[in-house]
Design a protein around this motif. Structure first.
Motif, PDB file in Angstrom:
ATOM      1  N   SER A  12      45.240  40.356  44.888  1.00 44.24           N
ATOM      2  CA  SER A  12      44.120  40.964  44.162  1.00 44.24           C
ATOM      3  C   SER A  12      43.766  40.776  42.799  1.00 44.24           C
ATOM      4  O   SER A  12      42.450  40.337  42.496  1.00 44.24           O
ATOM      5  N   ALA A  13      44.826  40.890  42.548  1.00 43.65           N
ATOM      6  CA  ALA A  13      44.769  40.489  40.836  1.00 43.65           C
ATOM      7  C   ALA A  13      44.249  38.634  40.488  1.00 43.65           C
ATOM      8  O   ALA A  13      43.089  38.469  39.054  1.00 43.65           O
ATOM      9  N   GLN A  14      45.538  38.197  41.346  1.00 42.17           N
ATOM     10  CA  GLN A  14      44.782  36.981  40.822  1.00 42.17           C
ATOM     11  C   GLN A  14      43.143  36.816  41.350  1.00 42.17           C
ATOM     12  O   GLN A  14      42.838  35.282  40.541  1.00 42.17           O
ATOM     13  N   LEU A  15      42.715  36.954  42.783  1.00 41.25           N
ATOM     14  CA  LEU A  15      41.057  36.879  42.529  1.00 41.25           C
ATOM     15  C   LEU A  15      40.468  37.561  42.183  1.00 41.25           C
ATOM     16  O   LEU A  15      39.087  37.078  41.493  1.00 41.25           O
ATOM     17  N   ALA A  16      40.954  38.338  41.256  1.00 35.65           N
ATOM     18  CA  ALA A  16      39.919  39.090  40.484  1.00 35.65           C
ATOM     19  C   ALA A  16      40.000  38.015  38.974  1.00 35.65           C
ATOM     20  O   ALA A  16      38.944  38.180  38.498  1.00 35.65           O
ATOM     21  N   GLU A  17      40.877  37.767  38.555  1.00 38.93           N
ATOM     22  CA  GLU A  17      40.814  36.658  37.705  1.00 38.93           C
ATOM     23  C   GLU A  17      40.239  35.434  37.558  1.00 38.93           C
ATOM     24  O   GLU A  17      39.373  34.869  36.642  1.00 38.93           O
ATOM     25  N   LEU A  18      40.209  34.898  39.001  1.00 37.63           N
ATOM     26  CA  LEU A  18      39.926  33.461  39.628  1.00 37.63           C
ATOM     27  C   LEU A  18      38.573  34.084  39.007  1.00 37.63           C
ATOM     28  O   LEU A  18      37.328  33.344  38.762  1.00 37.63           O
TER      29      LEU A  18
END
Length: 75
Positions: free
Chosen positions: A54-60
């Protein structure tokens, strides 16, 4: 064989059955507790991995938005 011997054999058989049943229930309970512990560990690990994704998707998503803004400004 008289009645006393028959009663004694029935009591011994009943005790043997009770001991076997008790041992199997204890074993099943121990296995069940271990499986529940493993399930809890796996659930916690899955939750941690989902939080990471989820954190990676938010950063992306943030980077994609920045890139779109930069491209729009370049036009």
């Amino acid at each position: 064989m008289d009645i006393t011997a028959s009663v004694f054999l029935v009591v011994v058989a009943a005790l043997l059955i009770a001991v076997i049943w008790y041992a199997s229930v204890r074993t099943r309970t121990a296995v069940s507790a271990e499986l529940q512990r493993q399930y809890a560990e796996q659930a916690a690990e899955t939750q941690r991995l989902l939080a990471d994704v989820s954190a990676q998707l938010a950063e992306l998503n943030r980077r994609t938005t920045d890139m779109q803004r930069i491209l729009k400004d370049a036009e």
